[in-house]
Each structure stands twice: as structure tokens, then as C-alpha cells.
Design a protein around this motif. Structure first.
Motif, PDB file in Angstrom:
ATOM      1  N   PHE A   1      10.801  -1.123  -9.254  1.00 35.57           N
ATOM      2  CA  PHE A   1       9.753  -2.151  -9.212  1.00 35.57           C
ATOM      3  C   PHE A   1      10.325  -3.529  -8.869  1.00 35.57           C
ATOM      4  O   PHE A   1       9.648  -4.320  -8.206  1.00 35.57           O
ATOM      5  CB  PHE A   1       8.971  -2.194 -10.528  1.00 35.57           C
ATOM      6  CG  PHE A   1       8.007  -1.061 -10.697  1.00 35.57           C
ATOM      7  CD1 PHE A   1       6.991  -0.848  -9.776  1.00 35.57           C
ATOM      8  CD2 PHE A   1       8.109  -0.191 -11.769  1.00 35.57           C
ATOM      9  CE1 PHE A   1       6.091   0.202  -9.916  1.00 35.57           C
ATOM     10  CE2 PHE A   1       7.216   0.859 -11.933  1.00 35.57           C
ATOM     11  CZ  PHE A   1       6.209   1.062 -11.005  1.00 35.57           C
ATOM     12  N   ILE A   2      11.542  -3.817  -9.284  1.00 38.48           N
ATOM     13  CA  ILE A   2      12.158  -5.101  -8.914  1.00 38.48           C
ATOM     14  C   ILE A   2      12.388  -5.158  -7.405  1.00 38.48           C
ATOM     15  O   ILE A   2      12.003  -6.125  -6.742  1.00 38.48           O
ATOM     16  CB  ILE A   2      13.486  -5.326  -9.679  1.00 38.48           C
ATOM     17  CG1 ILE A   2      13.195  -5.609 -11.156  1.00 38.48           C
ATOM     18  CG2 ILE A   2      14.290  -6.468  -9.053  1.00 38.48           C
ATOM     19  CD1 ILE A   2      14.433  -5.593 -12.039  1.00 38.48           C
ATOM     20  N   ILE A   3      13.010  -4.119  -6.860  1.00 38.71           N
ATOM     21  CA  ILE A   3      13.341  -4.117  -5.429  1.00 38.71           C
ATOM     22  C   ILE A   3      12.076  -4.088  -4.565  1.00 38.71           C
ATOM     23  O   ILE A   3      11.909  -4.910  -3.663  1.00 38.71           O
ATOM     24  CB  ILE A   3      14.263  -2.918  -5.087  1.00 38.71           C
ATOM     25  CG1 ILE A   3      15.625  -3.107  -5.754  1.00 38.71           C
ATOM     26  CG2 ILE A   3      14.420  -2.762  -3.576  1.00 38.71           C
ATOM     27  CD1 ILE A   3      16.495  -1.857  -5.725  1.00 38.71           C
ATOM     28  N   THR A   4      11.184  -3.142  -4.842  1.00 37.39           N
ATOM     29  CA  THR A   4       9.990  -3.030  -4.005  1.00 37.39           C
ATOM     30  C   THR A   4       9.015  -4.174  -4.268  1.00 37.39           C
ATOM     31  O   THR A   4       8.305  -4.600  -3.355  1.00 37.39           O
ATOM     32  CB  THR A   4       9.291  -1.664  -4.198  1.00 37.39           C
ATOM     33  OG1 THR A   4       8.901  -1.516  -5.572  1.00 37.39           O
ATOM     34  CG2 THR A   4      10.191  -0.522  -3.769  1.00 37.39           C
TER      35      THR A   4
ATOM     36  N   GLU B   1       0.048   2.682  -4.527  1.00 35.15           N
ATOM     37  CA  GLU B   1       1.189   3.518  -4.894  1.00 35.15           C
ATOM     38  C   GLU B   1       1.690   3.151  -6.294  1.00 35.15           C
ATOM     39  O   GLU B   1       1.960   4.024  -7.113  1.00 35.15           O
ATOM     40  CB  GLU B   1       2.300   3.351  -3.854  1.00 35.15           C
ATOM     41  CG  GLU B   1       3.502   4.231  -4.095  1.00 35.15           C
ATOM     42  CD  GLU B   1       4.617   4.003  -3.093  1.00 35.15           C
ATOM     43  OE1 GLU B   1       5.596   4.753  -3.168  1.00 35.15           O
ATOM     44  OE2 GLU B   1       4.518   3.078  -2.258  1.00 35.15           O
ATOM     45  N   TYR B   2       1.791   1.849  -6.570  1.00 34.64           N
ATOM     46  CA  TYR B   2       2.217   1.401  -7.903  1.00 34.64           C
ATOM     47  C   TYR B   2       1.293   1.934  -8.987  1.00 34.64           C
ATOM     48  O   TYR B   2       1.737   2.300 -10.072  1.00 34.64           O
ATOM     49  CB  TYR B   2       2.230  -0.124  -7.982  1.00 34.64           C
ATOM     50  CG  TYR B   2       3.421  -0.815  -7.381  1.00 34.64           C
ATOM     51  CD1 TYR B   2       4.569  -0.139  -7.021  1.00 34.64           C
ATOM     52  CD2 TYR B   2       3.391  -2.186  -7.187  1.00 34.64           C
ATOM     53  CE1 TYR B   2       5.659  -0.795  -6.467  1.00 34.64           C
ATOM     54  CE2 TYR B   2       4.474  -2.861  -6.653  1.00 34.64           C
ATOM     55  CZ  TYR B   2       5.602  -2.156  -6.297  1.00 34.64           C
ATOM     56  OH  TYR B   2       6.674  -2.816  -5.769  1.00 34.64           O
ATOM     57  N   TRP B   3       0.001   1.940  -8.711  1.00 34.35           N
ATOM     58  CA  TRP B   3      -0.992   2.383  -9.681  1.00 34.35           C
ATOM     59  C   TRP B   3      -0.685   3.807 -10.161  1.00 34.35           C
ATOM     60  O   TRP B   3      -0.847   4.128 -11.327  1.00 34.35           O
ATOM     61  CB  TRP B   3      -2.383   2.291  -9.058  1.00 34.35           C
ATOM     62  CG  TRP B   3      -3.498   2.685  -9.958  1.00 34.35           C
ATOM     63  CD1 TRP B   3      -3.948   2.024 -11.070  1.00 34.35           C
ATOM     64  CD2 TRP B   3      -4.320   3.852  -9.828  1.00 34.35           C
ATOM     65  NE1 TRP B   3      -4.998   2.700 -11.621  1.00 34.35           N
ATOM     66  CE2 TRP B   3      -5.250   3.830 -10.877  1.00 34.35           C
ATOM     67  CE3 TRP B   3      -4.367   4.893  -8.911  1.00 34.35           C
ATOM     68  CZ2 TRP B   3      -6.201   4.811 -11.050  1.00 34.35           C
ATOM     69  CZ3 TRP B   3      -5.329   5.870  -9.078  1.00 34.35           C
ATOM     70  CH2 TRP B   3      -6.225   5.818 -10.138  1.00 34.35           C
ATOM     71  N   GLY B   4      -0.199   4.643  -9.251  1.00 38.93           N
ATOM     72  CA  GLY B   4       0.152   6.012  -9.621  1.00 38.93           C
ATOM     73  C   GLY B   4       1.521   6.147 -10.260  1.00 38.93           C
ATOM     74  O   GLY B   4       1.799   7.145 -10.919  1.00 38.93           O
ATOM     75  N   GLU B   5       2.372   5.154 -10.099  1.00 43.26           N
ATOM     76  CA  GLU B   5       3.751   5.253 -10.586  1.00 43.26           C
ATOM     77  C   GLU B   5       4.013   4.498 -11.885  1.00 43.26           C
ATOM     78  O   GLU B   5       4.953   4.823 -12.598  1.00 43.26           O
ATOM     79  CB  GLU B   5       4.715   4.726  -9.512  1.00 43.26           C
ATOM     80  CG  GLU B   5       4.713   5.546  -8.262  1.00 43.26           C
ATOM     81  CD  GLU B   5       5.349   4.843  -7.083  1.00 43.26           C
ATOM     82  OE1 GLU B   5       5.601   5.528  -6.088  1.00 43.26           O
ATOM     83  OE2 GLU B   5       5.589   3.621  -7.146  1.00 43.26           O
ATOM     84  N   VAL B   6       3.214   3.533 -12.185  1.00 41.81           N
ATOM     85  CA  VAL B   6       3.505   2.656 -13.318  1.00 41.81           C
ATOM     86  C   VAL B   6       3.546   3.424 -14.638  1.00 41.81           C
ATOM     87  O   VAL B   6       4.287   3.055 -15.545  1.00 41.81           O
ATOM     88  CB  VAL B   6       2.516   1.468 -13.363  1.00 41.81           C
ATOM     89  CG1 VAL B   6       1.137   1.888 -13.827  1.00 41.81           C
ATOM     90  CG2 VAL B   6       3.071   0.341 -14.206  1.00 41.81           C
ATOM     91  N   ARG B   7       2.826   4.510 -14.751  1.00 38.55           N
ATOM     92  CA  ARG B   7       2.814   5.269 -16.004  1.00 38.55           C
ATOM     93  C   ARG B   7       4.167   5.904 -16.310  1.00 38.55           C
ATOM     94  O   ARG B   7       4.487   6.178 -17.453  1.00 38.55           O
ATOM     95  CB  ARG B   7       1.710   6.311 -15.988  1.00 38.55           C
ATOM     96  CG  ARG B   7       1.892   7.407 -14.964  1.00 38.55           C
ATOM     97  CD  ARG B   7       0.756   8.431 -15.030  1.00 38.55           C
ATOM     98  NE  ARG B   7       0.837   9.377 -13.950  1.00 38.55           N
ATOM     99  CZ  ARG B   7       0.072   9.340 -12.882  1.00 38.55           C
ATOM    100  NH1 ARG B   7      -0.838   8.405 -12.747  1.00 38.55           N
ATOM    101  NH2 ARG B   7       0.206  10.244 -11.939  1.00 38.55           N
ATOM    102  N   TYR B   8       4.991   6.128 -15.283  1.00 36.07           N
ATOM    103  CA  TYR B   8       6.309   6.732 -15.497  1.00 36.07           C
ATOM    104  C   TYR B   8       7.351   5.706 -15.928  1.00 36.07           C
ATOM    105  O   TYR B   8       8.415   6.072 -16.414  1.00 36.07           O
ATOM    106  CB  TYR B   8       6.785   7.437 -14.222  1.00 36.07           C
ATOM    107  CG  TYR B   8       5.842   8.518 -13.771  1.00 36.07           C
ATOM    108  CD1 TYR B   8       5.648   9.663 -14.539  1.00 36.07           C
ATOM    109  CD2 TYR B   8       5.119   8.384 -12.594  1.00 36.07           C
ATOM    110  CE1 TYR B   8       4.764  10.653 -14.139  1.00 36.07           C
ATOM    111  CE2 TYR B   8       4.239   9.376 -12.187  1.00 36.07           C
ATOM    112  CZ  TYR B   8       4.064  10.500 -12.954  1.00 36.07           C
ATOM    113  OH  TYR B   8       3.187  11.474 -12.555  1.00 36.07           O
TER     114      TYR B   8
END
Length: 181
Positions: A128-131, A107-114
Motif C-alpha cells: 500500500f505504501i508503494i502503490t 482493487e484496494y477495496w478488495g485487498e484492504v481486508r487482507y
């Protein structure tokens, strides 16, 4: 008699330390989530836009994974009087914990670009801190589950079961606030 009293006092101290750990975890996550909610009220439009880039279906699947792992930990607790029977459910729970980690990393892989978008960066920094903090808890909790499965002891079983359920509880609060609000 004095030896039995000493063991009971030691067990009470162990439970006290467990609850100090549990409450410190709940307070830490509570502060992070409260901070997220406060910041989201000041920048509601950006947070709403950022949420469009999350994948609640994947997070929902991860919620199910954690709930099923928690079920297996509960099965182990129910069987705690026969320690040899706790190995399998604890191992399954740990494997599901690692599955949660793998799904979250995907999931992070798809979101990190934003996260590099100036409009969305505050949301994604907090996200990203919380999760990520939760993800570390799941990862190390899964390792602890495997260690307890390898060499089960009732005290360790109670400790890891309590902590694992706290990790589940925290995710059940994080999920709707970050993904569904």
C-alpha cells in the motif's frame, strides 16, 4: 544578444530542475522497491502467500491504461509546435489517468481486508505504501495534464510529458515485482 543568452541559460536551469525532480522521484521509488525486495527475501513464504490475494489481471488492465495514456502524451509532444492540437490528447491522457486511479481504488477495496492478517501485514503495508505513493503521482499528474491542456505552453508540455512518462516507467517496474514475481 544578451537577452537571448539569458533566456537560454534560464531554459537550461529549467531542464536541470526537471531532471533533479525526475531523478529524485526515481530514487524515492527505487528505495521503496529495494526495501520491498529485501524484506521479501527474509519473509518469502508470507510474501508468496500474500501475492495470492492480489489481482494481477486488474493490475495488468491498469498497466494497459497507463501505457495508452502515455501514448496520448507522446501524441501531444509530437504536435507541440501547434499548441492547440495538444489539448485533446492531453485531456484523454488525463482521463485515462483518472481511470487508473478508479481501477486502483477498486482493487484496494478488495485487498484492504487482507492487510489486517498478521501473517500478511508486512507485505500489504509495503504494497500500500508503494502503490499508494504511485497512485498519488498518477492522480496529481492527471490534474497537471488537464491544467496544461487548458493552457498549453511548450515548456509545461515538456515538463508534464517527462514526468508522466516517469510515472509510467515506475509502474512498469512496480507491476512485475509486486504482482508477478
Amino acid at each position: 544578444m544578451a537577452m537571448q543568452t539569458s533566456l537560454q541559460d534560464e531554459a537550461k536551469d529549467d531542464h536541470l530542475l526537471l531532471w533533479i525532480l525526475v531523478w529524485s522521484e526515481l530514487i524515492a521509488f527505487g528505495i521503496l522497491i529495494f526495501g520491498f525486495l529485501v524484506v521479501s527475501t527474509f519473509d518469502a513464504q508470507a510474501f508468496e502467500l500474500a501475492r495470492l490475494h492480489l489481482r494481477p489481471g486488474i493490475a495488468g488492465a491498469n498497466t494497459l491504461i497507463l501505457l495508452v495514456s502515455g501514448y496520448f502524451v507522446a501524441v501531444a509532444m509530437r504536435n507541440r509546435l501547434a499548441l492547440q492540437t495538444v489539448k485533446r490528447p492531453l485531456t484523454i491522457a488525463a482521463l485515462l489517468g483518472f481511470c487508473f486511479v478508479a481501477v486502483k481504488l477498486f482493487e484496494y477495496w478488495g485487498e484492504v481486508r487482507y492487510a489486517h492478517d498478521a501473517t500478511l501485514d508486512t507485505f500489504f503495508e509495503l504494497y500500500f505504501i508503494i502503490t499508494g505513493f504511485h497512485l498519488l503521482h498518477v492522480f496529481f499528474g492527471a490534474i497537471a495534464l488537464l491544467l496544461v491542456a487548458w493552457r498549453p505552453a511548450r515548456e509545461n508540455l515538456i515538463l508534464i510529458a517527462t514526468l508522466w512518462h516517469v510515472i509510467d516507467l515506475v509502474w512498469l517496474v512496480i507491476f512485475p515485482i509486486l504482482y508477478l514475481a
